[in-house]
Scaffold this motif. Structure first.
Motif, PDB file in Angstrom:
ATOM      1  N   GLN A  53      -7.494  -5.839  33.052  1.00  0.00           N
ATOM      2  CA  GLN A  53      -8.634  -5.518  33.908  1.00  0.00           C
ATOM      3  C   GLN A  53      -8.610  -6.504  35.076  1.00  0.00           C
ATOM      4  N   SER A  55      -9.745  -7.508  39.216  1.00  0.00           N
ATOM      5  CA  SER A  55     -10.707  -7.296  40.288  1.00  0.00           C
ATOM      6  C   SER A  55      -9.944  -6.805  41.523  1.00  0.00           C
ATOM      7  N   LEU A  56     -10.656  -6.429  42.549  1.00  0.00           N
ATOM      8  CA  LEU A  56     -10.008  -5.964  43.771  1.00  0.00           C
ATOM      9  C   LEU A  56      -9.189  -7.068  44.428  1.00  0.00           C
ATOM     10  N   PRO A  60      -1.788  -7.041  41.341  1.00  0.00           N
ATOM     11  CA  PRO A  60      -1.175  -6.458  40.136  1.00  0.00           C
ATOM     12  C   PRO A  60       0.300  -6.797  39.977  1.00  0.00           C
ATOM     13  N   ARG A  82      -2.092   2.834  37.054  1.00  0.00           N
ATOM     14  CA  ARG A  82      -3.269   2.183  37.632  1.00  0.00           C
ATOM     15  C   ARG A  82      -4.436   3.151  37.537  1.00  0.00           C
ATOM     16  N   LYS A  83      -5.557   2.624  37.088  1.00  0.00           N
ATOM     17  CA  LYS A  83      -6.759   3.437  36.978  1.00  0.00           C
ATOM     18  C   LYS A  83      -7.888   2.679  37.669  1.00  0.00           C
ATOM     19  N   ASP A  84      -8.363   3.215  38.765  1.00  0.00           N
ATOM     20  CA  ASP A  84      -9.467   2.591  39.483  1.00  0.00           C
ATOM     21  C   ASP A  84     -10.779   3.080  38.901  1.00  0.00           C
ATOM     22  N   GLU A  85     -11.633   2.155  38.551  1.00  0.00           N
ATOM     23  CA  GLU A  85     -12.945   2.503  38.030  1.00  0.00           C
ATOM     24  C   GLU A  85     -13.994   1.973  38.991  1.00  0.00           C
ATOM     25  N   VAL A  86     -14.817   2.862  39.455  1.00  0.00           N
ATOM     26  CA  VAL A  86     -15.877   2.479  40.369  1.00  0.00           C
ATOM     27  C   VAL A  86     -17.057   2.007  39.537  1.00  0.00           C
TER      28      VAL A  86
END
Length: 149
Positions: A53, A55-56, A60, A82-86
Motif C-alpha cells: 500500500q 501513497s501518491l 513503486p 497497480r490498483k488505484d483506490e480513491v
C-alpha cells in the motif's frame, strides 16, 4: 610476532575496504514492506501474492522485484499490477434547526421539516444532510394569549 602483526594489518585493511561496499546508497534507502502476504497453490505451483500500500508520493519502482528463495524453493516475479483506490474523507455533521410552530403535534411538525438538505461547510465538505426524525424535540418556547387577573 612480525608475521601475526602483518596478518592483522592486512585483515584490518581488507575490512576497512569492504565497509563502503556494505553501505546503502541514499537513493535506495526507501524500502517497502507488504501489507499482506498470501501463499497459495496454482495447480502444482506454489505462489506468493504480496500486496503493498503506497501513497501518491511513494515510488513503486522501489518495490523489490528480484528472485528470492523461501523454504528451499526459488520464487520469481510473474506479474505486478497497480490498483488505484480513491479515498473518501468523511466528516459527520449535525445541524440544529429551530422552527416556530403553532402546534405541538409531532406529525405536523415533521411534515414541515425538509427530509434532506444540501450543505457545504467552511472546511469544504459537501453533501446531503438527512433528517433523523428520532432526534426531533418539541419544546414550549413561550405562552401566548391573555392573562386573567
Amino acid at each position: 610476532m612480525k608475521r601475526i602483526l602483518t596478518t592483522m594489518c592486512a585483515l584490518t585493511l581488507l575490512l576497512a575496504a569492504s565497509v563502503p561496499a556494505l553501505a546503502v546508497k541514499p537513493e535506495q534507502s526507501a524500502s517497502y514492506y507488504p501489507t499482506s502476504v498470501e501463499e497459495y497453490m496454482e495447480g502444482d505451483s506454489p505462489r506468493i501474492k504480496k500486496v503493498y500500500q503506497l501513497s501518491l508520493a511513494d515510488d513503486p519502482s522501489q518495490i523489490p522485484t528480484g528472485d528470492f528463495e523461501r523454504d528451499g524453493r526459488l520464487y520469481y516475479l510473474l506479474d505486478m499490477t497497480r490498483k488505484d483506490e480513491v479515498g473518501v474523507d468523511i466528516q459527520t455533521i449535525t445541524q440544529t434547526k429551530t422552527l416556530a410552530s403553532e402546534t405541538n403535534n409531532m406529525e405536523k411538525i415533521l411534515q414541515s421539516l425538509e427530509p434532506q438538505m444540501e450543505v457545504t461547510t467552511e472546511d469544504g465538505y459537501t453533501g446531503t444532510l438527512t433528517l433523523d426524525h428520532t432526534t426531533v424535540k418539541v419544546a414550549a418556547d413561550g405562552y401566548g394569549g391573555h392573562r386573567n387577573l
